[in-house]
Design a protein around this motif. Structure first.
Motif, short mmCIF file in Angstrom:
data_model
loop_
_atom_site.label_atom_id
_atom_site.label_comp_id
_atom_site.label_asym_id
_atom_site.label_seq_id
_atom_site.Cartn_x
_atom_site.Cartn_y
_atom_site.Cartn_z
N ARG A 9 0.83 -1.22 0.00
CA ARG A 9 0.00 0.00 0.00
C ARG A 9 0.86 1.26 0.00
O ARG A 9 0.53 2.24 -0.66
CB ARG A 9 -0.93 0.01 1.21
CG ARG A 9 -2.24 -0.68 0.98
CD ARG A 9 -3.29 -0.23 1.92
NE ARG A 9 -2.94 -0.40 3.32
CZ ARG A 9 -3.70 0.02 4.33
NH1 ARG A 9 -4.84 0.61 4.09
NH2 ARG A 9 -3.33 -0.19 5.57
N PHE A 49 -6.82 -1.65 -0.17
CA PHE A 49 -7.89 -1.56 0.81
C PHE A 49 -7.70 -0.33 1.66
O PHE A 49 -6.58 0.19 1.82
CB PHE A 49 -7.96 -2.82 1.69
CG PHE A 49 -6.78 -2.99 2.61
CD1 PHE A 49 -6.83 -2.53 3.92
CD2 PHE A 49 -5.63 -3.63 2.18
CE1 PHE A 49 -5.74 -2.69 4.78
CE2 PHE A 49 -4.55 -3.80 3.03
CZ PHE A 49 -4.60 -3.33 4.33
N ASP A 51 -8.67 1.42 5.56
CA ASP A 51 -8.90 0.98 6.94
C ASP A 51 -10.21 1.57 7.44
O ASP A 51 -10.46 2.77 7.33
CB ASP A 51 -7.75 1.44 7.83
CG ASP A 51 -6.41 0.88 7.37
OD1 ASP A 51 -6.22 -0.33 7.50
OD2 ASP A 51 -5.56 1.66 6.87
N ALA A 70 -18.23 -4.36 -0.13
CA ALA A 70 -16.83 -4.78 -0.01
C ALA A 70 -16.28 -4.54 1.38
O ALA A 70 -15.10 -4.80 1.64
CB ALA A 70 -15.97 -4.06 -1.04
N TYR A 71 -17.14 -4.04 2.29
CA TYR A 71 -16.67 -3.78 3.66
C TYR A 71 -16.75 -5.04 4.50
O TYR A 71 -17.73 -5.77 4.48
CB TYR A 71 -17.51 -2.69 4.32
CG TYR A 71 -17.18 -2.52 5.80
CD1 TYR A 71 -15.94 -2.05 6.19
CD2 TYR A 71 -18.11 -2.89 6.78
CE1 TYR A 71 -15.62 -1.92 7.55
CE2 TYR A 71 -17.81 -2.75 8.13
CZ TYR A 71 -16.55 -2.26 8.50
OH TYR A 71 -16.24 -2.15 9.83
N ARG A 75 -11.59 -3.33 7.30
CA ARG A 75 -11.08 -2.92 5.99
C ARG A 75 -12.20 -2.81 4.96
O ARG A 75 -13.21 -3.50 5.03
CB ARG A 75 -10.00 -3.88 5.50
CG ARG A 75 -10.49 -5.31 5.39
CD ARG A 75 -9.32 -6.28 5.37
NE ARG A 75 -8.64 -6.27 4.09
CZ ARG A 75 -7.35 -6.63 3.95
NH1 ARG A 75 -6.63 -6.97 4.99
NH2 ARG A 75 -6.78 -6.64 2.76
N LEU A 76 -11.97 -1.93 4.01
CA LEU A 76 -12.86 -1.75 2.86
C LEU A 76 -12.05 -2.06 1.61
O LEU A 76 -11.08 -1.34 1.31
CB LEU A 76 -13.40 -0.33 2.82
CG LEU A 76 -14.29 0.03 1.64
CD1 LEU A 76 -15.60 -0.77 1.67
CD2 LEU A 76 -14.59 1.54 1.63
N GLU A 77 -12.41 -3.13 0.92
CA GLU A 77 -11.66 -3.52 -0.27
C GLU A 77 -11.88 -2.53 -1.41
O GLU A 77 -13.01 -2.07 -1.63
CB GLU A 77 -12.08 -4.92 -0.72
CG GLU A 77 -11.86 -6.01 0.31
CD GLU A 77 -10.39 -6.27 0.59
OE1 GLU A 77 -9.54 -5.89 -0.24
OE2 GLU A 77 -10.08 -6.87 1.64
N LEU A 78 -10.81 -2.20 -2.11
CA LEU A 78 -10.86 -1.23 -3.21
C LEU A 78 -10.38 -1.92 -4.48
O LEU A 78 -9.17 -2.01 -4.75
CB LEU A 78 -9.96 -0.03 -2.88
CG LEU A 78 -10.21 0.66 -1.54
CD1 LEU A 78 -9.17 1.75 -1.32
CD2 LEU A 78 -11.62 1.22 -1.46
N CYS A 128 -13.09 6.49 7.62
CA CYS A 128 -12.35 5.65 6.67
C CYS A 128 -11.06 6.36 6.27
O CYS A 128 -11.05 7.58 6.02
CB CYS A 128 -13.21 5.39 5.44
SG CYS A 128 -12.45 4.27 4.24
#
Length: 420
Positions: A9, A49, A51, A70-71, A75-78, A128
């Protein structure tokens, strides 16, 4: 989490900006926030992702696409990042009872207030973000607060509700900082304002704030002198102006830990004023203030990375804050063993001793000059121990790499030490 994902990241992303709005009007148990993040990806098509530790996600949109599903907690996947990205996340959160996050507490008179503790790991419990120490970005913050409350954040106040009513407080955009350095307080705070800086030093507007129950103790603490002395010492000795447009102090009840010095805002446990420790309470408070002010430079303006070099931030902060106390408070002997044992920064004194040892080798002026050079070369970013040793070598006119290899390392610590 796959090995190396965190490292990816930092090398994959560049965070451009945060626009953060926090709503504190949802009652005593929950609050909400909206984070709008703009960021770049150096390898379009890759996934990453963000946080996030929320009670619920209302809305999550990446480059126009709904990604709320996607949450998962933490974490929230991107997926499928573009070269230029826009992420908007609206979410609900709970106030935390302990650890890091956003607190809502009441003083002894029943007055409630809210304050954040984003370090360590608390920012995703508030909004976020990309909670990495090497992913900095400017923050623009607004806070929707109840009537009768005032709000304080890293940046200066730009606008506020008229007549003390409920409404939105907005703040000036910060320098690039990491999420763990974001900070804000809200409540029926009151206090005093003064300015530090003279003799060609940059003037720094300062405020000292508390809830009404602690107002008398705050006034008795003679805070202006306790702030001016170290603040002016650092600017002179480091040759680097205070890095932010203002400095606010807020004393709050029940703060977890003793204090935290974020850029532009120092939050301190109210009990330091209302329940002063035995011995020398004036020196104790002076040490807390000097230590947290020093973090404006070390920990704020620059951070020491990688994590194994992070101990140097507290070692340097303790060294220069105690130097400030020696220089500005006649008769102060913070390094004397009986005195040091009673001070709140004693847990870092053994690490700071390595820098004191360097002082005996090259002199205090060279130590301070090297620190100032490090700040100028790495402002609003991060530096490693090798960078620090190089700056000290240049200031001393001698190669200190061998010295550093044998001496500049953290001391063994006993468990349970209390430090600011």
């Amino acid at each position: 989490m796959p090995p190396g994902r965190e490292l990816d990241r930092s090398s994959l992303l560049e965070i451009v900006s945060y626009d953060l709005a926090v709503d504190l009007t949802g009652g005593a148990e929950t609050f909400s926030s909206r984070a709008e993040i703009r960021f770049r990806c150096c390898q379009p098509g890759r996934a990453a992702f963000a946080d996030l530790q929320a009670a619920g996600v209302r809305r999550a949109v990446l480059n126009g696409a709904d990604i709320a599903r996607a949450y998962q907690p933490g974490r929230l996947e991107l997926p499928q990042l573009a070269a230029e990205n826009a992420l908007t996340v609206e979410a609900d959160f709970g106030y935390v009872p302990a650890g890091a996050g956003l607190y809502r507490v009441s003083g002894p008179d029943g007055c409630a207030c809210v304050y954040s503790k984003a370090y360590p790991g608390g920012a995703p419990r508030i909004y976020c973000c990309f909670d990495r120490p090497d992913l900095r970005a400017p923050f623009t913050v607004s806070v929707h607060a109840p009537a009768g409350w005032s709000c304080i954040s890293n940046g200066a106040v730009v606008s506020r509700p008229a007549g003390g009513g409920a409404g939105v407080w907005t703040f000036a955009t910060t320098h690039p900082i990491t999420p763990c350095l974001t900070s804000f307080c809200a409540g029926p705070f009151a206090g005093s304002a003064f300015t530090s800086g003279h003799d060609r030093l940059s003037p720094v507007p300062v405020t000292a704030n508390s809830l009404p129950a602690a107002a008398a103790a705050l006034e008795a603490a003679a805070l202006p002198e306790l702030v001016r002395q170290p603040l002016e010492y650092y600017q002179r000795s480091l040759g680097v102006a205070y890095p932010y447009g203002k400095c606010d102090f807020v004393f709050v009840p029940g703060y977890p830990g003793l204090a935290f010095g974020a850029p532009g805002l120092v939050t301190i446990k109210e009990q330091v004023l209302t329940e002063p420790p035995q011995g020398n309470p004036s020196l104790y408070l002076a040490t807390v203030i000097a230590h947290e002010l020093a973090h404006a430079w070390f920990g704020g303006l620059i951070e020491l990375q990688p994590s194994e070099d992070g101990w140097l931030e507290e070692a340097i902060t303790t060294y220069i804050s105690r130097a400030a106390l020696e220089a500005t408070r006649p008769g102060a002997t913070p390094w004397a063993e009986p005195v040091s044992l009673a001070l709140p920064d004693h847990g870092y004194a053994s690490d700071a001793a390595a820098i004191r040892q360097l002082e005996t080798l090259i002199g205090r002026q060279a130590v301070l000059t090297g620190l100032g050079n490090l700040l100028r070369h790495h402002a609003h970013g991060y530096a490693a121990k090798d960078d620090l040793v190089q700056c000290w070598s240049q200031a001393a006119g001698r190669d200190l790499r061998q010295y550093a290899a044998g001496t500049l390392k953290p001391a063994a610590k006993a468990d349970g030490q209390n430090t600011p």
